[in-house]
Write a protein that holds these residues in place. Structure first.
Motif, mmCIF file in Angstrom:
data_model
loop_
_atom_site.group_PDB
_atom_site.id
_atom_site.type_symbol
_atom_site.label_atom_id
_atom_site.label_comp_id
_atom_site.label_asym_id
_atom_site.label_seq_id
_atom_site.Cartn_x
_atom_site.Cartn_y
_atom_site.Cartn_z
ATOM 1 N N HIS A 156 0.792 -1.087 -0.024
ATOM 2 C CA HIS A 156 -0.155 0.064 -0.141
ATOM 3 C C HIS A 156 0.894 1.325 0.092
ATOM 4 N N ALA A 157 0.463 2.159 -0.381
ATOM 5 C CA ALA A 157 0.980 3.602 -0.430
ATOM 6 C C ALA A 157 1.434 4.110 1.022
ATOM 7 N N ARG A 158 2.466 4.603 1.382
ATOM 8 C CA ARG A 158 3.017 4.809 2.536
ATOM 9 C C ARG A 158 2.287 5.616 3.296
ATOM 10 N N GLU A 159 1.149 6.487 2.554
ATOM 11 C CA GLU A 159 0.384 7.445 3.450
ATOM 12 C C GLU A 159 -0.760 6.550 4.187
ATOM 13 N N LEU A 160 -0.942 5.394 3.689
ATOM 14 C CA LEU A 160 -2.227 4.635 4.136
ATOM 15 C C LEU A 160 -1.735 4.035 5.618
ATOM 16 N N ARG A 161 -2.355 4.270 6.489
ATOM 17 C CA ARG A 161 -1.833 3.483 7.980
ATOM 18 C C ARG A 161 -2.837 2.869 8.371
ATOM 19 N N TYR A 162 -2.483 1.819 9.360
ATOM 20 C CA TYR A 162 -3.697 1.059 10.181
ATOM 21 C C TYR A 162 -3.174 0.958 11.651
ATOM 22 N N PRO A 163 -3.913 0.613 12.428
ATOM 23 C CA PRO A 163 -3.559 0.653 13.760
ATOM 24 C C PRO A 163 -2.656 -0.462 13.995
ATOM 25 N N GLU A 164 -1.986 -0.695 15.031
ATOM 26 C CA GLU A 164 -0.991 -1.722 15.442
ATOM 27 C C GLU A 164 -1.632 -2.895 16.071
ATOM 28 N N ASN A 165 -2.737 -2.580 16.730
ATOM 29 C CA ASN A 165 -3.531 -3.609 17.515
ATOM 30 C C ASN A 165 -4.419 -4.303 16.215
ATOM 31 N N LEU A 166 -4.224 -5.581 15.971
ATOM 32 C CA LEU A 166 -5.023 -6.298 14.970
ATOM 33 C C LEU A 166 -6.100 -6.918 15.458
ATOM 34 N N PRO A 167 -7.153 -7.021 14.890
ATOM 35 C CA PRO A 167 -8.404 -8.026 15.592
ATOM 36 C C PRO A 167 -8.072 -9.672 14.997
ATOM 37 N N ILE A 168 -8.724 -10.470 15.941
ATOM 38 C CA ILE A 168 -8.639 -11.860 15.776
ATOM 39 C C ILE A 168 -8.903 -12.034 14.294
ATOM 40 N N PHE A 169 -9.929 -11.529 13.605
ATOM 41 C CA PHE A 169 -10.237 -11.937 12.038
ATOM 42 C C PHE A 169 -9.032 -11.236 11.022
ATOM 43 N N GLY A 170 -8.221 -10.224 11.515
ATOM 44 C CA GLY A 170 -7.380 -9.695 10.740
ATOM 45 C C GLY A 170 -7.802 -9.069 9.822
ATOM 46 N N ASP A 171 -7.500 -9.251 8.485
ATOM 47 C CA ASP A 171 -7.754 -8.353 7.374
ATOM 48 C C ASP A 171 -8.909 -9.012 6.812
ATOM 49 N N TRP A 172 -10.191 -8.254 7.038
ATOM 50 C CA TRP A 172 -11.570 -8.947 6.494
ATOM 51 C C TRP A 172 -12.274 -7.846 6.731
ATOM 52 N N PRO A 173 -13.578 -8.032 5.823
ATOM 53 C CA PRO A 173 -14.469 -6.967 5.800
ATOM 54 C C PRO A 173 -14.756 -6.478 6.897
ATOM 55 N N GLY A 174 -14.748 -5.034 6.944
ATOM 56 C CA GLY A 174 -14.848 -4.135 8.317
ATOM 57 C C GLY A 174 -13.505 -3.715 8.789
ATOM 58 N N TRP A 175 -12.363 -3.997 8.081
ATOM 59 C CA TRP A 175 -10.942 -3.812 8.545
ATOM 60 C C TRP A 175 -10.388 -2.843 7.434
ATOM 61 N N GLN A 176 -10.255 -2.990 6.328
ATOM 62 C CA GLN A 176 -9.651 -2.095 5.200
ATOM 63 C C GLN A 176 -10.966 -1.881 4.222
ATOM 64 N N PRO A 177 -11.256 -0.414 4.127
ATOM 65 C CA PRO A 177 -10.756 0.513 4.302
ATOM 66 C C PRO A 177 -11.145 1.174 5.830
ATOM 67 N N ASP A 178 -11.982 0.454 6.711
ATOM 68 C CA ASP A 178 -12.702 1.046 7.599
ATOM 69 C C ASP A 178 -12.044 1.621 8.956
ATOM 70 N N VAL A 179 -10.904 0.927 9.261
ATOM 71 C CA VAL A 179 -10.116 1.646 10.438
ATOM 72 C C VAL A 179 -8.877 2.112 10.070
ATOM 73 N N TRP A 180 -8.316 2.158 8.530
ATOM 74 C CA TRP A 180 -7.211 2.801 8.096
ATOM 75 C C TRP A 180 -7.458 4.215 8.049
ATOM 76 N N TRP A 181 -6.239 4.880 7.810
ATOM 77 C CA TRP A 181 -6.539 6.496 7.578
ATOM 78 C C TRP A 181 -5.347 7.052 6.789
ATOM 79 N N TYR A 182 -5.319 8.122 6.202
ATOM 80 C CA TYR A 182 -4.255 8.770 5.375
ATOM 81 C C TYR A 182 -3.570 9.881 6.194
#
Length: 610
Positions: free
Chosen positions: A582-608
């Motif tokens: 991903h582009a370096r400007e796209l960030r996500y929280p360090e604390n990952l949920p047990i489902f990991g990368d799943w609908p509801g995670w990207q783009p939901d909890v990511w930011w620029y």
């Protein structure tokens, strides 16, 4: 602590939570006798009523910027809630807000979204939701009980087939107050109260005088969700803009979510074009499912300069099933020995080495990589008890134990070829003049249907076709564009095709859609293999009505055995980690949920963040 290590820590927490849920099930009637902020399949929600945000969200995430994703294919509809048309798979997560929303950090727990509270009986034969007074659609109109009732009735009768099964289990739906609505169920099924909370709520007035089931690009859905469709061009792109007047910005579940000003979906003719667009950052995020490509093709200039970040993320989801499904509605695939032979002929070890350098493990069952996966070897304990009434009709290996064949890694795969020929002979097919035929001389052949643009699947099938030639089978491979492919699969007009079903740690009613007999003849359904099994239906019913976590796990493990030993799908490799560039400007929280990368995670909890 690295992300993978953190996920291992989460796994222990997950098991502890399940055990706590089993211990607390007797208290559930007390816990849910009054309106609550959330609801869990077993026990209580992990987060208290006064929680600030989800544990894997950043409540201080900045707002702004945009994220651009890619899809291969096209679209001719903006209505993801009906069968008609080809729709971006991402769209229903943007245009359909629900009464409650699912946490990705718990096996199956919902927290209030459009609804401020949920109430249900001790045995969950009814559920009642109270709407938030501030809930609004994007046009500023309030979300009302009338909208809720209309949405349930419409989706349940003329909506996409995935919604129809739930509606048959609803005895009644009625308004019980200015902002409250109650659904009463006609079957014993503890999950129904949760499924009701996940149904999308649409604006009734928008569809008055409009044929909901036939709408395509002519109607842009009015949504109560954080994003609205701002612009689109059929088959090329969809642009969703964050609604600055979104009503739910202060709802605890939504804090720190939906941070991008724009989410844009770009469409491409094939995977190569999509990847080239990512390399120039026309697309800003890309999931990579092939470890060999990840290791060998992600050294382009944007990576070298640091403009692209490579992230490897763990998760605790089951493997699900990915591979090539055989349509048992076709006579040649009705015999399990034929299906078994075609699995033996599939030279997985050689294919895996060619595609991934042998780096990705094979899927071994539908719930492999999780506590719900079947144990190899003979069935024991509650699993054996649950399967015993169906023993006479179970496919060999279900009770005794079944493992996928393992090849020697060579191209010729002599042992697998020999086993395939033997199984075919048992089923009445032998090689005659170099061609596999039955006693009447009819050749064994079939069609492998693939969607255009799927270069990886085409490469796998090319190698498989060579292997099939060694047992006298010459299948034809057909490529169809996105619309044609969907139309054919929806009508079950295929012999073999690519198959992917994602499964969770909380399987429930959706299993009827995936594997239930009632869904086998339903156009557009998910039971693409045409499975009709009393044992499968019984195991699904059992997992839905289990009163203890031990019985629930045993029911899923028994279901896993039936499906895996049924040899309906030729499994390929699994992805126990996610690889996202991903582009370096796209960030996500360090604390990952047990489902990991799943609908509801990207783009939901990511930011620029520049």
């Amino acid at each position: 602590m690295g992300n993978i290590t953190k996920m291992a820590f989460h796994f222990g927490r997950l098991i502890a939570a399940w055990r706590m849920g089993a211990a607390m099930i007797a208290m559930a009637g007390i816990a849910f006798a009054e309106p609550q902020h959330g609801i869990a399949m077993y026990g209580d929600p992990a987060l208290p009523p006064d929680f600030v945000s989800l544990p894997y969200a950043n409540p201080d995430a900045p707002k702004g910027g945009r994220i651009v994703t890619s899809e291969v294919g096209g679209f001719d509809s903006l209505n993801p809630f009906i069968l008609k048309g080809s729709v971006s798979w991402q769209l229903r997560y943007f245009v359909g807000e629900s009464l409650m929303a699912r946490s990705l950090d718990e096996p199956f727990t919902l927290y209030g979204l459009l609804a401020e509270s949920v109430q249900t009986s001790p045995d969950r034969d009814w559920v009642e939701f109270t709407l938030r007074p501030e809930a609004r659609f994007s046009d500023g109109s309030p979300v009302t009980v009338a909208d809720v009732i209309w949405s349930f009735e419409t989706l349940g009768t003329i909506g996409h087939p995935r919604y129809l099964g739930f509606w048959t289990r609803v005895a009644s739906i009625a308004q019980t107050g200015d902002r409250s609505v109650r659904l009463t169920f006609n079957v014993a099924d503890r999950e129904l109260a949760l499924l009701a909370g996940l149904r999308p709520i649409l604006k009734k007035a928008q569809w008055e005088g409009v044929d909901f089931a036939q709408s395509t690009l002519d109607v842009v859905p009015i949504t109560s969700a954080p994003y609205v469709i701002d612009d689109f061009e059929a088959g090329r792109f969809i642009s969703l803009r964050r609604n600055p007047d979104y009503w739910g910005v202060n709802v605890p579940f939504q804090r720190g979510l939906h941070n991008f000003d724009e989410v844009r979906i770009e469409f491409f003719g094939d995977e190569t074009a999509a990847f080239e667009a990512f390399k120039t950052l026309e697309v800003t995020t890309n999931r990579e499912f092939n470890v060999a490509r990840w290791d060998g093709q992600y050294d382009f200039p944007a990576v070298q300069s640091g403009d692209v970040t490579l992230s490897v993320l763990g998760h605790e989801r089951p493997s699900g099933m990915t591979g090539f499904v055989m349509n048992t509605r076709r006579a040649q695939f009705a015999d399990w020995r034929v299906r078994d032979a075609l699995i033996h002929a599939f030279n997985f070890e050689f294919i895996n080495d060619a595609m991934t350098g042998g780096a990705q493990p094979r899927i071994t069952s539908y719930w492999s990589n999780s506590p719900l996966g079947m144990h190899h070897g003979p069935a024991t304990g509650r699993v054996a008890e649950f399967l015993a009434p169906f023993a006479a009709d179970l496919i060999p290996g279900t009770l005794e134990g079944y493992n996928l064949p393992i090849g020697d890694g060579t191209e010729r795969n002599r042992a697998g070829t020999a086993a395939a020929l033997d199984l075919m002979a048992q089923a009445g097919w032998t090689v005659q003049d170099g061609v596999l035929r039955n006693a009447a001389g009819t050749p064994f052949t079939f069609e492998i249907l693939l969607q255009q643009g799927g270069s990886e699947n085409q490469s796998i099938v090319d190698m498989y076709v060579q292997s099939l030639g060694r047992i006298g089978i010459s299948p034809r491979v057909s490529l169809a564009d996105g619309a044609q492919y969907k139309e054919r699969v929806d009508a079950y007009d295929f012999d073999m095709t690519y198959y992917r079903v994602g499964l969770s740690l909380s399987p429930g009613n959706e299993q009827f859609n995936y594997f239930g007999a009632a869904a086998a003849d339903q156009p557009g359904g998910r039971n693409v293999m045409g499975l009709k099994s009393p044992a499968v239906d019984a195991m699904i019913n059992r997992l839905l009505t289990s009163q203890s976590q031990d019985d629930f796990v045993a029911a899923v493990q028994a279901l896993d055995r039936i499906l895996t030993a049924g040899r309906y799908v030729i499994p390929i490799y699994q992805w126990n980690i996610s690889r996202i560039a991903h582009a370096r400007e796209l960030r996500y929280p360090e604390n990952l949920p047990i489902f990991g990368d799943w609908p509801g995670w990207q783009p939901d909890v990511w930011w620029y963040e520049d």
